[in-house]
Enzyme design. Structure first.
Site, PDB file in Angstrom:
ATOM      1  N   LYS A  66      30.922 -24.851  20.675  1.00 44.32           N
ATOM      2  CA  LYS A  66      30.068 -25.169  21.828  1.00 44.32           C
ATOM      3  C   LYS A  66      30.086 -23.977  22.762  1.00 44.32           C
ATOM      4  CE  LYS A  66      27.728 -28.850  23.298  1.00 44.32           C
ATOM      5  NZ  LYS A  66      27.196 -29.951  22.472  1.00 44.32           N
TER       6      LYS A  66
HETATM    7  P1  NAD Z   1      18.915 -33.452  29.058  1.00 41.63           P
HETATM    8  O1  NAD Z   1      19.209 -32.308  29.959  1.00 41.63           O
HETATM    9  O2  NAD Z   1      17.644 -33.459  28.268  1.00 41.63           O
HETATM   10  O3  NAD Z   1      18.965 -34.831  29.881  1.00 41.63           O
HETATM   11  C1  NAD Z   1      20.030 -35.214  30.714  1.00 41.63           C
HETATM   12  C2  NAD Z   1      19.565 -36.443  31.494  1.00 41.63           C
HETATM   13  O4  NAD Z   1      20.663 -36.965  32.250  1.00 41.63           O
HETATM   14  C3  NAD Z   1      18.451 -36.161  32.520  1.00 41.63           C
HETATM   15  O5  NAD Z   1      17.564 -37.262  32.541  1.00 41.63           O
HETATM   16  C4  NAD Z   1      19.212 -36.073  33.852  1.00 41.63           C
HETATM   17  O6  NAD Z   1      18.387 -36.384  34.978  1.00 41.63           O
HETATM   18  C5  NAD Z   1      20.244 -37.147  33.607  1.00 41.63           C
HETATM   19  N1  NAD Z   1      21.417 -37.065  34.476  1.00 41.63           N
HETATM   20  C6  NAD Z   1      22.143 -35.971  34.823  1.00 41.63           C
HETATM   21  N2  NAD Z   1      23.151 -36.332  35.643  1.00 41.63           N
HETATM   22  C7  NAD Z   1      23.060 -37.677  35.797  1.00 41.63           C
HETATM   23  C8  NAD Z   1      23.790 -38.644  36.529  1.00 41.63           C
HETATM   24  N3  NAD Z   1      24.848 -38.289  37.273  1.00 41.63           N
HETATM   25  N4  NAD Z   1      23.402 -39.937  36.442  1.00 41.63           N
HETATM   26  C9  NAD Z   1      22.324 -40.305  35.697  1.00 41.63           C
HETATM   27  N5  NAD Z   1      21.580 -39.441  35.004  1.00 41.63           N
HETATM   28  C10 NAD Z   1      21.947 -38.140  35.056  1.00 41.63           C
HETATM   29  O7  NAD Z   1      20.190 -33.572  28.080  1.00 41.63           O
HETATM   30  P2  NAD Z   1      20.247 -34.278  26.648  1.00 41.63           P
HETATM   31  O8  NAD Z   1      19.990 -33.259  25.603  1.00 41.63           O
HETATM   32  O9  NAD Z   1      19.463 -35.534  26.690  1.00 41.63           O
HETATM   33  O10 NAD Z   1      21.821 -34.599  26.558  1.00 41.63           O
HETATM   34  C11 NAD Z   1      22.395 -35.750  27.199  1.00 41.63           C
HETATM   35  C12 NAD Z   1      23.792 -35.970  26.634  1.00 41.63           C
HETATM   36  O11 NAD Z   1      23.711 -36.160  25.217  1.00 41.63           O
HETATM   37  C13 NAD Z   1      24.791 -34.824  26.833  1.00 41.63           C
HETATM   38  O12 NAD Z   1      26.091 -35.373  26.935  1.00 41.63           O
HETATM   39  C14 NAD Z   1      24.681 -34.054  25.527  1.00 41.63           C
HETATM   40  O13 NAD Z   1      25.843 -33.280  25.259  1.00 41.63           O
HETATM   41  C15 NAD Z   1      24.535 -35.196  24.563  1.00 41.63           C
HETATM   42  N6  NAD Z   1      23.929 -34.870  23.277  1.00 41.63           N
HETATM   43  C16 NAD Z   1      22.731 -34.244  23.189  1.00 41.63           C
HETATM   44  C17 NAD Z   1      22.179 -33.997  21.931  1.00 41.63           C
HETATM   45  C18 NAD Z   1      20.797 -33.394  21.761  1.00 41.63           C
HETATM   46  O14 NAD Z   1      20.365 -33.303  20.606  1.00 41.63           O
HETATM   47  N7  NAD Z   1      20.105 -33.026  22.812  1.00 41.63           N
HETATM   48  C19 NAD Z   1      22.884 -34.353  20.773  1.00 41.63           C
HETATM   49  C20 NAD Z   1      24.113 -35.015  20.899  1.00 41.63           C
HETATM   50  C21 NAD Z   1      24.619 -35.266  22.158  1.00 41.63           C
END
Ligand code: NAD
Length: 438
Positions: free
Chosen positions: A128
């Site tokens: 990461k």
């Molecule tokens: P992203 O940046 O697209 O979205 C994050 C979302 O969380 C946004 O809607 C933001 O407004 C919201 N957010 C941030 N802080 C917040 C809070 N305090 N309360 C409520 N909402 C809040 O990110 P993503 O790619 O959707 O990733 C989200 C999570 O999933 C992360 O933990 C990431 O590591 C994990 N993840 C992502 C992927 C992927 O393929 N994108 C895969 C596995 C895991």
């Protein structure tokens, strides 16, 4: 993700991020990694010598990236890349752009990637990286220069057989295209397999953008089935409405579930009858937020976590369900869309209260599964149809769910400990077969 200056002059403009929320202030996610690993080791009792290397990353690197800002000044950014383990194959893990990115966070996220790749049985280790920055406050040009410089700084540490980045919070296919171009230009030939989550035109895979959400759909469905329930009609609350949360909402809604609440960093909305997800997606596209969506009840992010629903799906950031709020959770089951949303303390509270937690390293693994498919297709030079990708994802996710569920039964442990047991067994087996080099 949209790249734009956060000058607040355009409608819906706000930083996507809230730094230092109380739940995360003093929480080191790497402590959770070690505690979770200890729980699995206590059951599995592996050879301590085989386990020892899994308690620390193989490589952790901090870089400084000087970037010329639009106003002509130079600004320094700190970036990280951690390779946690590569016993089963090259490192694999996203690049996060967020103000709170730290080395400890990257270590935890890299470890979770190692376990996750083992649970879904793809031939990768875990890695990461990220840069401490607020991408919403950078112009597109600044973001491109930052990405290119960060990738130049970690150029020797990545590659299709070394460590393969992907998108994470705050990064997007656009950013991955710059990663691929920077690496290829420095190499002198085109190397699409260096990064996944790319646009389709550059060797991305069909179905990658929604893959984590689709994997969650499969996990939620299998979880409910294992509890004698069906997906249609079940109520779901989703924290976070980014790539993971919004795609999960769309697919769960399409499969007949009732998504009753969603949130983003700006607030949450609730309608016990079920939200109109297609309309909400259009509203979010137009306004950049979910709050104030017409005909819904505004609730706080904390209230969303406490709603009486069949499934609570945290899909924002780590450390959201803590010892402070775990006793108020009313969901029948928690399915982790985000990485590390439940602290180790909270896990214990939920366990005592009989609320199962389907762990991140299983539940949100759809993204890395299709990233694996993308890497295979890039190396193969032959691309699969979207239905083909969906079918292969379905097979991988169901097999992983069954492996974890049967391990939980065999050892009479919770699902997280079971997933760790599956991962540790597979990684230790690979390490033992390889032996110790020099
Ligand atoms: P992203 O940046 O697209 O979205 C994050 C979302 O969380 C946004 O809607 C933001 O407004 C919201 N957010 C941030 N802080 C917040 C809070 N305090 N309360 C409520 N909402 C809040 O990110 P993503 O790619 O959707 O990733 C989200 C999570 O999933 C992360 O933990 C990431 O590591 C994990 N993840 C992502 C992927 C992927 O393929 N994108 C895969 C596995 C895991």
């Amino acid at each position: 993700m949209q790249h734009r200056k956060s000058d607040g002059s355009r409608r819906g403009l706000r930083s996507t991020f809230k730094s230092g929320t109380p739940a995360r202030a003093h929480h080191n996610p790497f402590d959770d990694v070690l505690e979770q690993l200890d729980r699995a080791a206590a059951v599995l009792q592996p050879d301590p010598d085989a386990l020892a290397p899994l308690r620390s990353p193989r490589r952790q690197v901090i870089v400084s990236a000087p970037v010329k800002m639009d106003d002509g000044h130079l600004r320094m950014f700190e970036g990280y890349r951690v390779l946690y383990d590569n016993a089963r194959g090259p490192g694999k893990g996203g690049i996060r752009y967020h103000p709170n990115v730290t080395l400890d966070e990257c270590k935890a996220l890299a470890a979770w990637m190692a376990w996750k790749c083992a649970v879904v049985d793809v031939p990768f280790g875990g890695a990461k990286g990220g840069v401490a920055c607020d991408p919403a406050a950078l112009s597109e040009g600044e973001l491109e220069r930052l990405t290119r410089r960060y990738i130049s700084e970690i150029f020797d540490l990545i590659g299709p057989s070394v460590d393969i980045p992907a998108p994470d919070v705050g990064t997007s296919p656009r950013v991955m295209a710059w990663v691929m171009d920077t690496f290829s230009m420095k190499k002198g030939y085109v190397e699409p397999g260096v990064v996944t989550g790319k646009p389709i035109a550059l060797g991305g895979s069909s179905g990658r953008l929604e893959a984590t959400g689709r994997g969650l759909l499969i996990t939620v469905r299998e979880t409910l089935r294992s509890r004698g329930r069906e997906l249609p009609g079940s109520s779901i609350a989703i924290q976070g409405f980014g790539n993971v949360g919004s795609n999960a909402a769309r697919l769960l809604d399409g499969a007949g579930a009732r998504v009753v609440a969603v949130s983003d960093v700006g607030g949450a909305i609730y309608d016990p009858r079920g939200l109109d997800i297609p309309r909400l997606l259009a509203y979010q596209k137009e306004t950049g937020r979910v709050g104030q969506f017409p005909d819904t009840q505004p609730v706080s992010n904390e209230q969303l976590l406490r709603l009486p629903v069949d499934v609570l799906l945290p899909a924002a950031l780590e450390g959201q369900i803590t010892a402070a709020n775990a006793s108020d959770i009313q969901a029948s089951v928690v399915v982790e869309g985000a990485n590390g949303p439940t602290t180790a303390d909270a896990d214990e509270v939920l366990g005592r209260r009989g609320i199962p937690v389907v762990p991140d390293i299983l539940a949100n693994a759809g993204g890395v599964v299709v990233s694996y498919f993308e890497w295979v297709q890039d190396r193969y030079g032959y691309f699969w149809s979207e239905p083909d990708v969906h079918a292969r994802l379905e097979d991988k996710m169901v097999a992983a769910f069954e492996a974890v569920a049967s391990t939980a039964k065999r050892f009479a442990v919770d699902l997280r400990t079971a997933a760790y047991i599956v991962a540790v067994e597979r990684i230790v087996e690979a390490r033992t077969l390889r032996g110790l080099y020099a």
